[in-house]
Design a protein around this motif. Structure first.
Motif, mmCIF file in Angstrom:
data_model
loop_
_atom_site.group_PDB
_atom_site.id
_atom_site.type_symbol
_atom_site.label_atom_id
_atom_site.label_comp_id
_atom_site.label_asym_id
_atom_site.label_seq_id
_atom_site.Cartn_x
_atom_site.Cartn_y
_atom_site.Cartn_z
ATOM 1 N N HIS A 18 -3.348 9.891 0.744
ATOM 2 C CA HIS A 18 -2.482 8.708 1.637
ATOM 3 C C HIS A 18 -1.411 9.212 2.456
ATOM 4 O O HIS A 18 -1.570 8.507 3.598
ATOM 5 N N ASP A 72 -8.721 4.883 4.561
ATOM 6 C CA ASP A 72 -9.038 4.579 3.086
ATOM 7 C C ASP A 72 -9.789 3.142 3.009
ATOM 8 O O ASP A 72 -9.544 2.136 3.552
ATOM 9 N N HIS A 91 0.778 -1.233 0.081
ATOM 10 C CA HIS A 91 0.000 0.174 -0.004
ATOM 11 C C HIS A 91 0.821 1.089 -0.075
ATOM 12 O O HIS A 91 0.591 2.314 -0.912
ATOM 13 N N TRP A 111 -12.730 7.064 0.188
ATOM 14 C CA TRP A 111 -12.343 7.300 1.619
ATOM 15 C C TRP A 111 -13.549 7.907 2.496
ATOM 16 O O TRP A 111 -14.570 8.526 2.220
ATOM 17 N N HIS A 142 -7.739 -2.274 -1.767
ATOM 18 C CA HIS A 142 -6.282 -2.388 -1.624
ATOM 19 C C HIS A 142 -5.533 -2.302 -0.205
ATOM 20 O O HIS A 142 -4.463 -2.667 0.110
#
Ligand code: MN3
Length: 198
Positions: free
Chosen positions: A74, A159, A27, A123, A163
């Motif tokens: 991120h 998140d 990630h 998100w 993934h």
């Protein structure tokens, strides 16, 4: 100006057992890095080449917006978790949660409900409303970010692209959310909340 990927604020294995080293290797090491690399490729030779990341996000559309916003989202997400996180909030954020949601349990319930029902990738955010310093929960799709919304200040994010949790929890988004709450970085939320109180 070249956009840099900020260092992860803890070791790759520091969030175990809730989020594995393998997840962070992919990630942070691959997904986040790829957003940084693609942003740098897309800004080369354009009006965005000398801008900082926030200015790029606020000015760009389409593919560049998506890549640049994912870089910022991120970085904010890594800071929204801590190996020392979880538990009960203290300080200004604790008061604000009580005022806006009644209790931490109510906040968690509403946050989880909204997040689990987000159909695709996106998100979940806890934000402060600039109008009254109250708190709200916002869902954004894909790369969308409250950074571009002048009426709110982002405090925390989770998140919910697959993934973020597929290695550890397969498709069980609810289990991943439980893990996220065990890591939630209230100190970061407090810093974001307090720095913007008028
Ligand atoms: Mn992600």
């Amino acid at each position: 100006m070249k956009i840099k990927q900020p260092e992860l604020p803890y070791a790759m294995n520091a969030l175990e057992p809730h989020i594995s080293q393998e997840t962070l290797e992919y990630h942070y090491g691959k997904h986040h890095k790829a957003y940084v690399d693609k942003t740098n490729t897309l800004i080369e030779g354009t009006e965005f080449a000398d801008m900082d990341l926030e200015s790029i996000i606020k000015g760009a559309k389409g593919g560049l917006f998506n890549q640049a916003a994912q870089v910022w989202n991120h970085s904010f997400y890594w800071n929204s978790m801590s190996p020392d996180g979880g538990g009960d909030p203290e300080g200004a954020i604790a008061d604000a949660i009580r005022e806006s949601f009644g209790s931490l349990d109510n906040l968690k319930e509403e946050f989880n409900e909204k997040t689990i029902s987000n159909f695709g990738s996106g998100w979940a955010w806890l934000v402060k409303n600039k109008s009254d310093n109250g708190l709200s929960i916002i869902e954004t799709d894909d790369a969308q970010t409250p950074l571009t919304d002048e009426s709110v200040v982002p405090l925390l994010t989770c998140d919910v692209w697959e993934h973020a949790y597929y290695i550890d929890y397969r498709n069980a988004r609810a289990k991943y959310l439980d893990a996220w709450w065990k890591l939630v970085n209230w100190e970061f939320a407090n810093r974001n909340y307090e720095k913007t109180v008028d």
